[in-house]
Scaffold this motif. Sequence first.
Motif, PDB file in Angstrom:
ATOM      1  N   PHE A  38      79.733  52.727  34.709  1.00  0.00           N
ATOM      2  CA  PHE A  38      79.708  53.846  35.608  1.00  0.00           C
ATOM      3  C   PHE A  38      79.014  53.112  36.825  1.00  0.00           C
ATOM      4  CE2 PHE A  38      80.207  56.256  31.750  1.00  0.00           C
ATOM      5  CZ  PHE A  38      81.569  57.075  32.297  1.00  0.00           C
ATOM      6  N   SER A  39      78.110  52.269  36.820  1.00  0.00           N
ATOM      7  CA  SER A  39      77.355  51.714  38.042  1.00  0.00           C
ATOM      8  C   SER A  39      78.455  51.020  39.046  1.00  0.00           C
ATOM      9  CB  SER A  39      76.363  50.699  37.467  1.00  0.00           C
ATOM     10  OG  SER A  39      75.398  51.212  36.890  1.00  0.00           O
ATOM     11  N   VAL A  40      79.412  50.105  38.241  1.00  0.00           N
ATOM     12  CA  VAL A  40      80.586  49.672  39.226  1.00  0.00           C
ATOM     13  C   VAL A  40      81.213  50.737  39.552  1.00  0.00           C
ATOM     14  CG1 VAL A  40      82.581  48.158  39.053  1.00  0.00           C
ATOM     15  CG2 VAL A  40      80.669  47.553  37.561  1.00  0.00           C
ATOM     16  N   GLN A  41      81.544  51.785  39.023  1.00  0.00           N
ATOM     17  CA  GLN A  41      82.480  52.771  39.565  1.00  0.00           C
ATOM     18  C   GLN A  41      81.765  53.554  40.779  1.00  0.00           C
ATOM     19  OE1 GLN A  41      85.457  53.760  38.439  1.00  0.00           O
ATOM     20  NE2 GLN A  41      85.741  55.176  40.037  1.00  0.00           N
ATOM     21  N   LYS A  42      80.427  53.744  40.664  1.00  0.00           N
ATOM     22  CA  LYS A  42      79.707  54.268  41.843  1.00  0.00           C
ATOM     23  C   LYS A  42      79.623  53.279  42.863  1.00  0.00           C
ATOM     24  CE  LYS A  42      75.276  56.410  42.936  1.00  0.00           C
ATOM     25  NZ  LYS A  42      73.998  57.131  42.201  1.00  0.00           N
ATOM     26  N   ALA A  43      79.339  52.192  42.785  1.00  0.00           N
ATOM     27  CA  ALA A  43      79.165  51.066  43.811  1.00  0.00           C
ATOM     28  C   ALA A  43      80.508  50.806  44.337  1.00  0.00           C
ATOM     29  CB  ALA A  43      78.575  49.701  43.038  1.00  0.00           C
ATOM     30  N   LEU A  44      81.728  50.878  43.649  1.00  0.00           N
ATOM     31  CA  LEU A  44      82.850  50.842  44.529  1.00  0.00           C
ATOM     32  C   LEU A  44      83.333  51.948  45.572  1.00  0.00           C
ATOM     33  CD1 LEU A  44      85.537  49.588  41.578  1.00  0.00           C
ATOM     34  CD2 LEU A  44      84.746  48.330  43.589  1.00  0.00           C
ATOM     35  N   GLN A  45      82.904  53.065  45.213  1.00  0.00           N
ATOM     36  CA  GLN A  45      83.221  54.396  46.014  1.00  0.00           C
ATOM     37  C   GLN A  45      82.164  54.356  47.182  1.00  0.00           C
ATOM     38  OE1 GLN A  45      85.590  56.755  45.184  1.00  0.00           O
ATOM     39  NE2 GLN A  45      84.974  57.040  47.497  1.00  0.00           N
ATOM     40  N   THR A  46      80.867  53.873  46.755  1.00  0.00           N
ATOM     41  CA  THR A  46      79.933  53.521  48.022  1.00  0.00           C
ATOM     42  C   THR A  46      80.458  52.427  49.000  1.00  0.00           C
ATOM     43  OG1 THR A  46      78.294  54.344  46.514  1.00  0.00           O
ATOM     44  CG2 THR A  46      77.358  53.551  48.361  1.00  0.00           C
ATOM     45  N   ARG A  61      81.872  42.732  51.029  1.00  0.00           N
ATOM     46  CA  ARG A  61      80.423  42.762  51.532  1.00  0.00           C
ATOM     47  C   ARG A  61      79.467  43.725  51.192  1.00  0.00           C
ATOM     48  NH1 ARG A  61      81.874  40.465  55.941  1.00  0.00           N
ATOM     49  NH2 ARG A  61      82.064  41.932  57.265  1.00  0.00           N
ATOM     50  N   ALA A  62      80.082  45.284  51.481  1.00  0.00           N
ATOM     51  CA  ALA A  62      79.479  46.401  51.142  1.00  0.00           C
ATOM     52  C   ALA A  62      79.063  46.445  49.573  1.00  0.00           C
ATOM     53  CB  ALA A  62      80.295  47.596  51.397  1.00  0.00           C
ATOM     54  N   PHE A  63      80.304  46.062  48.855  1.00  0.00           N
ATOM     55  CA  PHE A  63      79.891  45.811  47.208  1.00  0.00           C
ATOM     56  C   PHE A  63      78.889  45.003  46.823  1.00  0.00           C
ATOM     57  CE2 PHE A  63      81.459  44.505  43.028  1.00  0.00           C
ATOM     58  CZ  PHE A  63      81.323  45.818  42.455  1.00  0.00           C
ATOM     59  N   ASP A  64      78.908  43.800  47.566  1.00  0.00           N
ATOM     60  CA  ASP A  64      77.898  42.819  47.233  1.00  0.00           C
ATOM     61  C   ASP A  64      76.396  43.388  47.500  1.00  0.00           C
ATOM     62  OD1 ASP A  64      76.870  40.361  46.384  1.00  0.00           O
ATOM     63  OD2 ASP A  64      76.843  39.472  48.380  1.00  0.00           O
ATOM     64  N   ARG A  65      76.351  44.071  48.747  1.00  0.00           N
ATOM     65  CA  ARG A  65      75.077  44.753  48.813  1.00  0.00           C
ATOM     66  C   ARG A  65      74.476  45.762  47.716  1.00  0.00           C
ATOM     67  NH1 ARG A  65      77.081  44.928  54.351  1.00  0.00           N
ATOM     68  NH2 ARG A  65      77.571  47.257  54.027  1.00  0.00           N
ATOM     69  N   SER A  70      71.463  47.069  41.643  1.00  0.00           N
ATOM     70  CA  SER A  70      71.608  47.719  40.484  1.00  0.00           C
ATOM     71  C   SER A  70      71.876  46.389  39.220  1.00  0.00           C
ATOM     72  CB  SER A  70      73.006  48.220  40.222  1.00  0.00           C
ATOM     73  OG  SER A  70      74.090  47.582  40.667  1.00  0.00           O
ATOM     74  N   TYR A  71      72.187  46.757  37.884  1.00  0.00           N
ATOM     75  CA  TYR A  71      71.981  45.598  36.868  1.00  0.00           C
ATOM     76  C   TYR A  71      73.440  45.473  36.649  1.00  0.00           C
ATOM     77  CZ  TYR A  71      67.151  46.708  36.549  1.00  0.00           C
ATOM     78  OH  TYR A  71      65.854  46.933  36.673  1.00  0.00           O
ATOM     79  N   ILE A  72      74.209  45.055  37.420  1.00  0.00           N
ATOM     80  CA  ILE A  72      75.566  44.699  37.329  1.00  0.00           C
ATOM     81  C   ILE A  72      75.669  43.047  37.192  1.00  0.00           C
ATOM     82  CG2 ILE A  72      77.975  44.978  37.968  1.00  0.00           C
ATOM     83  CD1 ILE A  72      77.186  47.563  39.607  1.00  0.00           C
ATOM     84  N   ASP A  73      76.082  42.861  35.853  1.00  0.00           N
ATOM     85  CA  ASP A  73      76.346  41.178  35.711  1.00  0.00           C
ATOM     86  C   ASP A  73      77.737  40.842  35.571  1.00  0.00           C
ATOM     87  OD1 ASP A  73      73.612  41.111  35.995  1.00  0.00           O
ATOM     88  OD2 ASP A  73      73.234  41.392  33.796  1.00  0.00           O
ATOM     89  N   SER A  74      78.635  41.634  35.076  1.00  0.00           N
ATOM     90  CA  SER A  74      79.969  41.330  34.829  1.00  0.00           C
ATOM     91  C   SER A  74      81.101  41.248  36.005  1.00  0.00           C
ATOM     92  CB  SER A  74      80.574  42.463  33.735  1.00  0.00           C
ATOM     93  OG  SER A  74      79.999  42.337  32.685  1.00  0.00           O
ATOM     94  N   VAL A  75      80.856  41.751  37.127  1.00  0.00           N
ATOM     95  CA  VAL A  75      81.599  41.884  38.311  1.00  0.00           C
ATOM     96  C   VAL A  75      80.964  41.112  39.594  1.00  0.00           C
ATOM     97  CG1 VAL A  75      82.965  43.500  39.819  1.00  0.00           C
ATOM     98  CG2 VAL A  75      82.483  43.803  37.299  1.00  0.00           C
ATOM     99  N   ARG A  76      81.758  40.328  40.076  1.00  0.00           N
ATOM    100  CA  ARG A  76      81.434  39.559  41.159  1.00  0.00           C
ATOM    101  C   ARG A  76      82.246  40.280  42.508  1.00  0.00           C
ATOM    102  NH1 ARG A  76      82.777  35.149  38.356  1.00  0.00           N
ATOM    103  NH2 ARG A  76      84.373  34.916  39.908  1.00  0.00           N
ATOM    104  N   PRO A  77      81.718  39.990  44.009  1.00  0.00           N
ATOM    105  CA  PRO A  77      82.706  40.539  44.857  1.00  0.00           C
ATOM    106  C   PRO A  77      83.852  39.947  45.101  1.00  0.00           C
ATOM    107  CG  PRO A  77      80.288  40.251  45.481  1.00  0.00           C
ATOM    108  CD  PRO A  77      80.303  39.632  44.005  1.00  0.00           C
ATOM    109  N   ASP A 112      88.574  49.035  33.778  1.00  0.00           N
ATOM    110  CA  ASP A 112      89.080  49.110  35.034  1.00  0.00           C
ATOM    111  C   ASP A 112      88.763  50.180  35.901  1.00  0.00           C
ATOM    112  OD1 ASP A 112      91.037  48.670  36.815  1.00  0.00           O
ATOM    113  OD2 ASP A 112      92.633  49.476  35.839  1.00  0.00           O
ATOM    114  N   ALA A 113      87.946  49.802  36.858  1.00  0.00           N
ATOM    115  CA  ALA A 113      87.168  50.686  37.731  1.00  0.00           C
ATOM    116  C   ALA A 113      88.074  50.856  39.046  1.00  0.00           C
ATOM    117  CB  ALA A 113      85.877  50.500  37.861  1.00  0.00           C
ATOM    118  N   SER A 114      88.179  51.751  39.671  1.00  0.00           N
ATOM    119  CA  SER A 114      88.890  51.997  41.014  1.00  0.00           C
ATOM    120  C   SER A 114      88.234  52.938  41.705  1.00  0.00           C
ATOM    121  CB  SER A 114      90.313  52.195  40.773  1.00  0.00           C
ATOM    122  OG  SER A 114      90.642  53.428  40.089  1.00  0.00           O
ATOM    123  N   ALA A 115      88.389  52.995  43.084  1.00  0.00           N
ATOM    124  CA  ALA A 115      88.005  54.167  44.026  1.00  0.00           C
ATOM    125  C   ALA A 115      89.190  54.056  45.052  1.00  0.00           C
ATOM    126  CB  ALA A 115      86.752  54.145  44.572  1.00  0.00           C
TER     127      ALA A 115
END
Length: 117
Positions: A38-46, A61-65, A70-77, A112-115
């Motif tokens: 859910f953190s990844v989902q929110k970060a993708l939309q933001t 770049r925005a996703f990396d910021r 947040s505590y997201i370890d499984s996904v990289r930009p 699988d997260a998407s926005a």
Amino acid sequence: MMRSERGLTILGFLFVAAVVVAAALVGFRVLPAYVEYFSVQKALQTALDDSPTGSIAEVRRAFDRKLGGSYIDSVRPQDVQVSRDGNVITVSVAWQRILHIIGNASILLEFDASASR
């Protein structure tokens, strides 16, 4: 007249306790992975909302910021895929998470997260 007692036997109690402990063990191991999803989902939309043009580099770049706070370890930009279909920009990322439970038993979770915008 003798009445038979009703209730839970010690073996029944131990069985119920073992099932509850097993369910709690799995739940406590899986819950952080879903919180991360859910953190990844929110970060993708933001990230998609924060990038005015929706270019791949800008979204990454925005996703990396967003990952830094947040505590997201499984996904990289670099894992983020950006696609454009007409005026609709879709950002998606997919990953797997293997959670060790006990001994040689593990749980494989596929996310699988998407926005879209």
